[in-house]
Design an enzyme around this catalytic site. Structure first.
Site, PDB file in Angstrom:
ATOM      1  N   LYS A  10       1.108  -0.994  -0.356  1.00  0.00           N
ATOM      2  CA  LYS A  10       0.101  -0.145  -0.022  1.00  0.00           C
ATOM      3  C   LYS A  10       0.901   0.844   0.132  1.00  0.00           C
ATOM      4  O   LYS A  10       2.284   1.425   0.032  1.00  0.00           O
ATOM      5  CB  LYS A  10      -1.559   0.079   1.402  1.00  0.00           C
ATOM      6  CG  LYS A  10      -1.927  -1.082   1.263  1.00  0.00           C
ATOM      7  CD  LYS A  10      -3.021  -0.741   2.227  1.00  0.00           C
ATOM      8  CE  LYS A  10      -3.648  -2.138   2.371  1.00  0.00           C
ATOM      9  NZ  LYS A  10      -5.338  -2.168   3.756  1.00  0.00           N
ATOM     10  N   TYR A  50     -12.492  -1.833  -3.692  1.00  0.00           N
ATOM     11  CA  TYR A  50     -12.868  -1.961  -2.035  1.00  0.00           C
ATOM     12  C   TYR A  50     -14.655  -2.489  -2.168  1.00  0.00           C
ATOM     13  O   TYR A  50     -14.735  -1.551  -1.662  1.00  0.00           O
ATOM     14  CB  TYR A  50     -12.458  -1.441  -1.124  1.00  0.00           C
ATOM     15  CG  TYR A  50     -11.116  -1.500  -0.852  1.00  0.00           C
ATOM     16  CD1 TYR A  50     -10.639  -2.351  -0.491  1.00  0.00           C
ATOM     17  CD2 TYR A  50     -10.112  -0.196  -1.310  1.00  0.00           C
ATOM     18  CE1 TYR A  50      -9.690  -2.796   0.359  1.00  0.00           C
ATOM     19  CE2 TYR A  50      -8.733  -0.957  -0.851  1.00  0.00           C
ATOM     20  CZ  TYR A  50      -8.823  -1.757   0.018  1.00  0.00           C
ATOM     21  OH  TYR A  50      -7.258  -2.376   1.002  1.00  0.00           O
ATOM     22  N   PHE A  58     -15.412   3.382   7.342  1.00  0.00           N
ATOM     23  CA  PHE A  58     -13.999   4.252   6.857  1.00  0.00           C
ATOM     24  C   PHE A  58     -14.166   4.092   5.495  1.00  0.00           C
ATOM     25  O   PHE A  58     -12.835   4.393   5.126  1.00  0.00           O
ATOM     26  CB  PHE A  58     -13.216   3.376   7.570  1.00  0.00           C
ATOM     27  CG  PHE A  58     -13.414   1.236   7.560  1.00  0.00           C
ATOM     28  CD1 PHE A  58     -12.540   1.176   6.262  1.00  0.00           C
ATOM     29  CD2 PHE A  58     -13.672   0.919   8.595  1.00  0.00           C
ATOM     30  CE1 PHE A  58     -12.832  -0.428   5.656  1.00  0.00           C
ATOM     31  CE2 PHE A  58     -14.114  -0.470   8.018  1.00  0.00           C
ATOM     32  CZ  PHE A  58     -13.712  -1.404   6.965  1.00  0.00           C
ATOM     33  N   ARG A  86      -2.222 -14.585   4.129  1.00  0.00           N
ATOM     34  CA  ARG A  86      -2.418 -13.665   5.252  1.00  0.00           C
ATOM     35  C   ARG A  86      -1.323 -13.861   6.904  1.00  0.00           C
ATOM     36  O   ARG A  86      -1.889 -12.943   7.857  1.00  0.00           O
ATOM     37  CB  ARG A  86      -4.148 -14.872   5.742  1.00  0.00           C
ATOM     38  CG  ARG A  86      -5.515 -14.110   4.264  1.00  0.00           C
ATOM     39  CD  ARG A  86      -5.404 -12.818   4.414  1.00  0.00           C
ATOM     40  NE  ARG A  86      -5.761 -11.751   5.241  1.00  0.00           N
ATOM     41  CZ  ARG A  86      -7.318 -10.509   5.814  1.00  0.00           C
ATOM     42  NH1 ARG A  86      -6.814  -9.905   4.466  1.00  0.00           N
ATOM     43  NH2 ARG A  86      -7.214 -10.765   6.755  1.00  0.00           N
ATOM     44  N   THR A  92      -4.871  -6.951  10.831  1.00  0.00           N
ATOM     45  CA  THR A  92      -5.516  -5.825  10.312  1.00  0.00           C
ATOM     46  C   THR A  92      -5.316  -4.707  11.140  1.00  0.00           C
ATOM     47  O   THR A  92      -4.414  -4.324  10.599  1.00  0.00           O
ATOM     48  CB  THR A  92      -6.966  -6.033  10.637  1.00  0.00           C
ATOM     49  OG1 THR A  92      -8.025  -6.820   9.403  1.00  0.00           O
ATOM     50  CG2 THR A  92      -7.234  -4.160   9.147  1.00  0.00           C
ATOM     51  N   ARG A 103       2.799  -6.401   8.977  1.00  0.00           N
ATOM     52  CA  ARG A 103       2.160  -5.705   9.392  1.00  0.00           C
ATOM     53  C   ARG A 103       2.568  -4.970  10.837  1.00  0.00           C
ATOM     54  O   ARG A 103       2.435  -3.680  11.341  1.00  0.00           O
ATOM     55  CB  ARG A 103       0.944  -5.602   9.752  1.00  0.00           C
ATOM     56  CG  ARG A 103      -0.455  -5.302   8.372  1.00  0.00           C
ATOM     57  CD  ARG A 103      -1.328  -6.547   8.059  1.00  0.00           C
ATOM     58  NE  ARG A 103      -2.910  -5.900   7.113  1.00  0.00           N
ATOM     59  CZ  ARG A 103      -3.589  -6.322   7.035  1.00  0.00           C
ATOM     60  NH1 ARG A 103      -4.556  -6.997   6.999  1.00  0.00           N
ATOM     61  NH2 ARG A 103      -3.964  -6.160   5.699  1.00  0.00           N
ATOM     62  N   ASN A 113      -1.991   0.536   7.102  1.00  0.00           N
ATOM     63  CA  ASN A 113      -1.319  -0.998   7.693  1.00  0.00           C
ATOM     64  C   ASN A 113      -0.774  -2.171   6.559  1.00  0.00           C
ATOM     65  O   ASN A 113      -0.660  -3.048   6.264  1.00  0.00           O
ATOM     66  CB  ASN A 113      -2.360  -2.075   8.481  1.00  0.00           C
ATOM     67  CG  ASN A 113      -3.632  -2.090   6.808  1.00  0.00           C
ATOM     68  OD1 ASN A 113      -3.586  -2.307   5.791  1.00  0.00           O
ATOM     69  ND2 ASN A 113      -4.867  -2.865   7.677  1.00  0.00           N
ATOM     70  N   GLU A 127     -10.151 -10.235  -7.365  1.00  0.00           N
ATOM     71  CA  GLU A 127      -9.089  -9.129  -7.186  1.00  0.00           C
ATOM     72  C   GLU A 127      -7.842  -9.236  -8.329  1.00  0.00           C
ATOM     73  O   GLU A 127      -6.920  -8.468  -9.127  1.00  0.00           O
ATOM     74  CB  GLU A 127      -8.470  -9.638  -6.058  1.00  0.00           C
ATOM     75  CG  GLU A 127      -9.770  -8.967  -4.931  1.00  0.00           C
ATOM     76  CD  GLU A 127      -9.146  -8.455  -3.793  1.00  0.00           C
ATOM     77  OE1 GLU A 127      -9.605  -8.562  -2.819  1.00  0.00           O
ATOM     78  OE2 GLU A 127      -7.766  -9.335  -2.561  1.00  0.00           O
TER      79      GLU A 127
HETATM   80  P1  ADP Z   1      -7.701  -7.360   5.893  1.00  0.00           P
HETATM   81  O1  ADP Z   1      -6.962  -5.558   4.907  1.00  0.00           O
HETATM   82  O2  ADP Z   1      -7.021  -6.974   6.966  1.00  0.00           O
HETATM   83  O3  ADP Z   1      -8.669  -7.761   4.967  1.00  0.00           O
HETATM   84  P2  ADP Z   1     -10.481  -5.612   5.907  1.00  0.00           P
HETATM   85  O4  ADP Z   1     -10.995  -6.423   4.866  1.00  0.00           O
HETATM   86  O5  ADP Z   1     -11.274  -5.625   7.225  1.00  0.00           O
HETATM   87  O6  ADP Z   1      -9.316  -6.163   6.588  1.00  0.00           O
HETATM   88  O7  ADP Z   1      -9.968  -3.862   5.894  1.00  0.00           O
HETATM   89  C1  ADP Z   1      -9.983  -3.749   4.811  1.00  0.00           C
HETATM   90  C2  ADP Z   1      -8.851  -2.004   4.535  1.00  0.00           C
HETATM   91  O8  ADP Z   1     -10.057  -1.105   4.923  1.00  0.00           O
HETATM   92  C3  ADP Z   1      -7.469  -2.917   5.719  1.00  0.00           C
HETATM   93  O9  ADP Z   1      -6.313  -3.686   5.422  1.00  0.00           O
HETATM   94  C4  ADP Z   1      -7.645  -1.143   6.262  1.00  0.00           C
HETATM   95  O10 ADP Z   1      -7.018  -0.361   5.333  1.00  0.00           O
HETATM   96  C5  ADP Z   1      -8.895  -0.556   6.508  1.00  0.00           C
HETATM   97  N1  ADP Z   1     -10.103  -0.434   7.338  1.00  0.00           N
HETATM   98  C6  ADP Z   1     -10.228  -1.410   8.402  1.00  0.00           C
HETATM   99  N2  ADP Z   1     -10.576  -1.300   9.151  1.00  0.00           N
HETATM  100  C7  ADP Z   1     -10.807  -0.240   9.541  1.00  0.00           C
HETATM  101  C8  ADP Z   1     -10.527   0.774  10.642  1.00  0.00           C
HETATM  102  N3  ADP Z   1     -11.790   0.028  11.610  1.00  0.00           N
HETATM  103  N4  ADP Z   1     -10.875   2.123  10.329  1.00  0.00           N
HETATM  104  C9  ADP Z   1      -9.930   2.759   9.098  1.00  0.00           C
HETATM  105  N5  ADP Z   1      -9.554   1.613   8.054  1.00  0.00           N
HETATM  106  C10 ADP Z   1      -9.576   0.477   8.234  1.00  0.00           C
HETATM  107 MG    MG Z   2      -9.880  -7.341   3.534  1.00  0.00          MG
END
Ligand code: ADP
Ligand code: MG
Length: 141
Positions: A10, A50, A58, A86, A92, A103, A113, A127
């Site tokens: 990222k 996304y 968010f 993962r 996350t 991370r 992250n 994706e």
């Molecule tokens: P992951 O990337 O671990 O699969 P998610 O799919 O739940 O996590 O979320 C996608 C992305 O959105 C995360 O990697 C992070 O950059 C952002 N994100 C997730 N939860 C939050 C939150 N509570 N506040 C702000 N950004 C978030």
């Molecule tokens: Mg995800």
């Protein structure tokens, strides 16, 4: 079973000059890059990628972040690539990510992250196809 997953280094990690360290972690874990490019996503591109999160509070902030600078998007191939990536990534929220994960090393907070990884075979298929036509994915690794 060999499978493919979509990973993103990222914009926060690219700005921190962590591309090399993160690629090295993939390779040491047996995750082979079979397609890779650096690109600066326009915000609507991030919104499309996304889309599954569009109802989340968010979402707008996430898409602003993901379009704030260049990312490296890549397809990783290897045994259990989706789950293995993962595990390499960690939780996350970097504050909750296990020691030794990407991370934990490079993430700043739950939004910034450092990396993305597909979370299931269906997600990986969507994706990978979102960023790479089949002809841009190497077939022989
Ligand atoms: P992951 O990337 O671990 O699969 P998610 O799919 O739940 O996590 O979320 C996608 C992305 O959105 C995360 O990697 C992070 O950059 C952002 N994100 C997730 N939860 C939050 C939150 N509570 N506040 C702000 N950004 C978030
Ligand atoms: Mg995800």
């Amino acid at each position: 079973m060999s499978e493919r997953t979509l990973a993103i280094i990222k914009p926060d990690a690219v700005k921190k000059h962590a591309i090399g360290d993160i690629l090295s972690r993939y390779e040491k874990a047996g995750l082979k890059p079979v397609a890779m490019k650096l690109l600066h996503m326009a915000k609507p591109v991030a919104e499309g990628f996304y889309a599954v999160h569009k109802a989340r509070p968010f979402f707008d902030s996430l898409c602003t972040f993901m379009s704030s600078g260049p990312s490296v998007v890549l397809v990783l191939q290897g045994d259990n690539a989706i789950k293995k990536n993962r595990e390499l990534m960690g939780a996350t929220d970097p504050a909750k990510a296990e020691q030794g994960t990407i991370r934990a090393a490079h993430g700043s907070n739950i939004e910034y992250n450092a990396v993305h990884g597909s979370d299931s075979p269906d997600t990986a298929q969507f994706e990978i196809g979102f960023f790479f036509p089949g002809m841009e994915i190497y077939d022989g690794r």
